[in-house]
Design an enzyme around this catalytic site. Sequence first.
Site, PDB file in Angstrom:
ATOM      1  N   CYS A 357       0.809  -1.226   0.000  1.00 37.01           N
ATOM      2  CA  CYS A 357       0.000   0.000   0.000  1.00 37.01           C
ATOM      3  C   CYS A 357       0.843   1.277   0.000  1.00 37.01           C
ATOM      4  O   CYS A 357       0.343   2.339  -0.361  1.00 37.01           O
ATOM      5  CB  CYS A 357      -0.901   0.046   1.228  1.00 37.01           C
ATOM      6  SG  CYS A 357      -1.872  -1.416   1.514  1.00 37.01           S
TER       7      CYS A 357
HETATM    8  O1  KQY Z   1      -4.342   1.110   0.905  1.00 32.71           O
HETATM    9  C1  KQY Z   1      -4.473   1.103   2.095  1.00 32.71           C
HETATM   10  N1  KQY Z   1      -4.538  -0.013   2.740  1.00 32.71           N
HETATM   11  C2  KQY Z   1      -4.563   2.393   2.804  1.00 32.71           C
HETATM   12  C3  KQY Z   1      -5.469   2.482   3.943  1.00 32.71           C
HETATM   13  C4  KQY Z   1      -5.427   3.856   4.503  1.00 32.71           C
HETATM   14  C5  KQY Z   1      -6.147   4.020   5.703  1.00 32.71           C
HETATM   15  C6  KQY Z   1      -6.073   5.379   6.302  1.00 32.71           C
HETATM   16  N2  KQY Z   1      -5.944   5.245   7.696  1.00 32.71           N
END
Ligand code: KQY
Length: 369
Positions: A357
């Site tokens: 991510c």
């Molecule tokens: O891609 C992702 N797993 C990002 C999640 C972001 C969450 C913000 N707290």
Amino acid sequence: MRIIRNSVPAAEGFRMPAEFEPHQGCIMIFPERSDSWQYGGYAARKAFVQVAEAIARSEKVTVCASEAQYDNARAMLPPEIRVVEMSSNDSWARDYAPTFVKNDVGEVRGIDWGFNAWGGLEDGLYFPWDKDNRMARKLCDLLDMDVYDKRDFILEGGSIHVDGEGTCMVTESCLLSKGRNPGLSREEIEDNLKKYLKVSTILWLPCGIYNDETNEHVDNICAFTAPGEVVLAWTEDVNDPQYAMSKACLDSLESQTDAKGRKLKVHKLPLPAPVCMTEEECSGLDICWDEPTRTPGERLAASYVNFYIANKSIVMPGFGDPMDEKAKEILQGLFPERQVVQIYARDILIGGGNIHCITQQIPVRALEE
Ligand code: KQY
């Protein structure tokens, strides 16, 4: 940089390469948001630096940092890593750096999807998200690449995986969620993916990882390791709510074929034992719009599937769990040409995602081939 509005990538011969194809580099964003990362990101920054260093051993890493963090990022990161000042609301390069597409002569362009913090005012995770939403275009400018404007379609990079051979994999829970493109049917969403990624088959998985606040991004539950092969996050514990979710994904994968008509080979990747927020960790987080972002005991969406495929390594999370070693061994077997590097990632997980991510690969361009 040209902003392309009158054409789509597939029509011009541009396709999204698989992550295991060669990269010219990787984009990351330095963390500092105090309601996402404990104590203003102090520990998360150390983990991000380890990830960046591991990737930089085989490709050029560019880290975007705010004005406030620029000097710190430059000091913490080794000289071969490029640091640029760029504003953002948080640090999820996978989701709002461009998705890159490439044609047969090796030209690379970006796609600028719309971003609304994983669900906008419906069930989004913070407000505002305007700086994140402007990053894809700024990064294409920095990289000297033309960019397709697709801001009218909400999509995060973590919600798609491609095999580079015409198949895209997504989850229904995310792509059909109310907060993204409520006016579009499943067929219209498929049509956008086909036109922009140059794919012909969409593999729809029903769901993702339990309690994943992105409406269950595919990149946390399942990933291509080669054409026709995937790893799926798995638990043998039938009492874990994740069991039914992983089983539903397995059944779905077994009932579909990819763009080349292949049945998928599914490798099960075990999950760590549930990872939950402690009181102490919660006390290190600021409030987001009058609400705490995490509560003590809350289960985080921990999964080893959230790894990054670099040119010569696999950079994967570890959680200090007995399963860390087993998961590493499985990935090493699936990627014998790459060295698997495991990084303790609890401080990244607290933010709501993991190594995949926070990274976005840039495919190699003709000149570098
Ligand atoms: O891609 C992702 N797993 C990002 C999640 C972001 C969450 C913000 N707290």
